[in-house]
Every structure is written in structure tokens, then in C-alpha cells.
Scaffold this motif. Sequence first.
Motif, PDB file in Angstrom:
ATOM      1  N   LEU A  41       5.036  -5.188  -8.184  1.00  0.00           N
ATOM      2  CA  LEU A  41       6.420  -5.518  -8.521  1.00  0.00           C
ATOM      3  C   LEU A  41       6.522  -5.829 -10.006  1.00  0.00           C
ATOM      4  CD1 LEU A  41       7.227  -7.925  -5.538  1.00  0.00           C
ATOM      5  CD2 LEU A  41       7.843  -5.519  -5.732  1.00  0.00           C
ATOM      6  N   VAL A  70       9.516  -1.576  -8.285  1.00  0.00           N
ATOM      7  CA  VAL A  70       8.347  -1.614  -7.409  1.00  0.00           C
ATOM      8  C   VAL A  70       7.654  -0.257  -7.462  1.00  0.00           C
ATOM      9  CG1 VAL A  70       9.719  -0.986  -5.373  1.00  0.00           C
ATOM     10  CG2 VAL A  70       7.503  -2.078  -5.062  1.00  0.00           C
ATOM     11  N   TYR A 152       9.001  -6.874   3.650  1.00  0.00           N
ATOM     12  CA  TYR A 152       9.543  -6.452   2.358  1.00  0.00           C
ATOM     13  C   TYR A 152      10.691  -5.469   2.561  1.00  0.00           C
ATOM     14  CZ  TYR A 152       9.840  -4.605  -2.371  1.00  0.00           C
ATOM     15  OH  TYR A 152      10.291  -4.218  -3.610  1.00  0.00           O
ATOM     16  N   THR A 153      11.814  -5.757   1.900  1.00  0.00           N
ATOM     17  CA  THR A 153      12.984  -4.875   1.950  1.00  0.00           C
ATOM     18  C   THR A 153      13.564  -4.767   0.549  1.00  0.00           C
ATOM     19  OG1 THR A 153      13.513  -5.576   4.208  1.00  0.00           O
ATOM     20  CG2 THR A 153      15.255  -4.484   2.977  1.00  0.00           C
ATOM     21  N   LEU A 154      13.925  -3.559   0.157  1.00  0.00           N
ATOM     22  CA  LEU A 154      14.537  -3.370  -1.163  1.00  0.00           C
ATOM     23  C   LEU A 154      15.536  -2.226  -1.097  1.00  0.00           C
ATOM     24  CD1 LEU A 154      14.551  -4.108  -4.236  1.00  0.00           C
ATOM     25  CD2 LEU A 154      12.902  -2.235  -4.537  1.00  0.00           C
TER      26      LEU A 154
END
Length: 256
Positions: A41, A70, A152-154
Motif C-alpha cells: 500500500l 495498492v 481488504y476492500t478498495l
Amino acid sequence: MISGLLGIIDKMRIEVFPTKDYVEPPKKTIFVQFNPEKYSLRHNVDFCDSQALGTSGTDLRFNRIEGEEVNFEFLFDSSGVVPPGKIKDGKGEESLMDKLADIGNALMPAVVNPFAEVQTVEKEVEEFKNLLMGYDGETHQTSYLKLLWGGYTLTCRLKSMEIDYSLFRKDGRPIRARVKCVFKGTVDYKVMVAKENKSSPDLTHQRTLKMNDKLTLLAEDIYQNNAYYIDVAKNNKLLSFRQIDTGKKINFPPIK
């Protein structure tokens, strides 16, 4: 829970959306062939550099906090030893039976026909690339993406892609590829404003006057100072700061 007891590994998935709203179901969902070994990141704070003449120091003035970046590396292999990744329409969540079928295929001994030619990996890589960064003639945009892996979420868009091919057939066609992707986090403007709840006097604000609202009190609330209401009245070309029609939109400019 059953998946955990059976040792089933959840595959990372990438949901592909045509617009930035992320409200409607995705048009495609990509399940990667191999989960990444790692990801990194990057968070950036952007400053405006200003330095007065004759001075040796630099005054760093805050400009903005950039979206999260990321880096992921995806492996593609068409040798047939491991089942390929999947691309499904819509949200396309994998059922328990799908996961069990993948495990069964992976545990079966690989039977190699010495006379058969191994498939090239180029088709899978090209389809992956087109979904992530292909230009849409209707929206005039590349895709909006949502990365989902474990906790993890983006919401993001693809910034760059680098493809390294290795292991080749006799004719020089590749059967393995490593695809290095850099994703840039993105947030819808309305969501961003609501989340940050900016109330700085250095920004322009707009208020719609309600019954019993007073310009003097609104100006004091925004600027933390009761001396600016006359300037606000002038900026909005008001004949009087006392008698203002309910429902009128008033702009409160930044302090210069």
C-alpha cells in the motif's frame, strides 16, 4: 464455517463496474487463478512548495491527501496443472459446490498428453487486461473496480499494468505470465464530501436559508468570527442582511 473446516481458500475477486456509482451489480466478477503472495500500500500527502526569495527553507503547505495506491501481482498459468481463474457475469459469488469442484480438479493428477500442445496464456491475460483497463465507448471511461480479498476492500481504478511472460512453447507462445497492477483508490465526490464533512472557512460554502435563519449567525458559524456577515451580503448582492427571503441560496466565500 464449512469452507474453513474443509480448508477451502477464498479466491481474491475483482468486481468490474461501468460507472463510479457502485450501486448496480457489477457487470463482471474476476476470480483470480492464484491468490497474490503479497500486496503493498502507498499513501501520499501532496504539498505545495513555496520558498521566499533569499531564504534557504521551504514552506510546505498542505494541498491534498491522495487516494490510496495498492500494488498486486497476479500469476497466470495455462499448463493445466492448476485450474484457470474464472470470470462470471454480475456479482458471481462462488458457491460451496464450485469451490469443492476446484479442489477436486486441483487434487486430480495431471495427465499430460505428450502429443497435445499446451494452451497459451495470452487469451486469459488479454481478457483480464480488457476488463480492467479497456476503454468503454459508451461511458468514455475505463472500468471502475472493487478489490475484495479477505478483509481488504478498495474501490479503485487501474493506474498501470506491467506484464512479464515466461515459460514458452516451442513456437515461442507463453504459457505463464506475471501481471503487476497498480490500483488507485477512488471515491465518488458526493460520498467524499459527506465523509470529510468539510467546514473550513478557507472553502466556499452554500446555505439555503430556512425560517428564522440569520445571516449574522450563519456567518459566525462558518467563519468562527462575527465580522464577516457584511462581506457575505455584498458578495451575494443583498440589499439588506436582515430581510432575506426563505429558501434563498447564500454563498459564503473563502477568507482571502
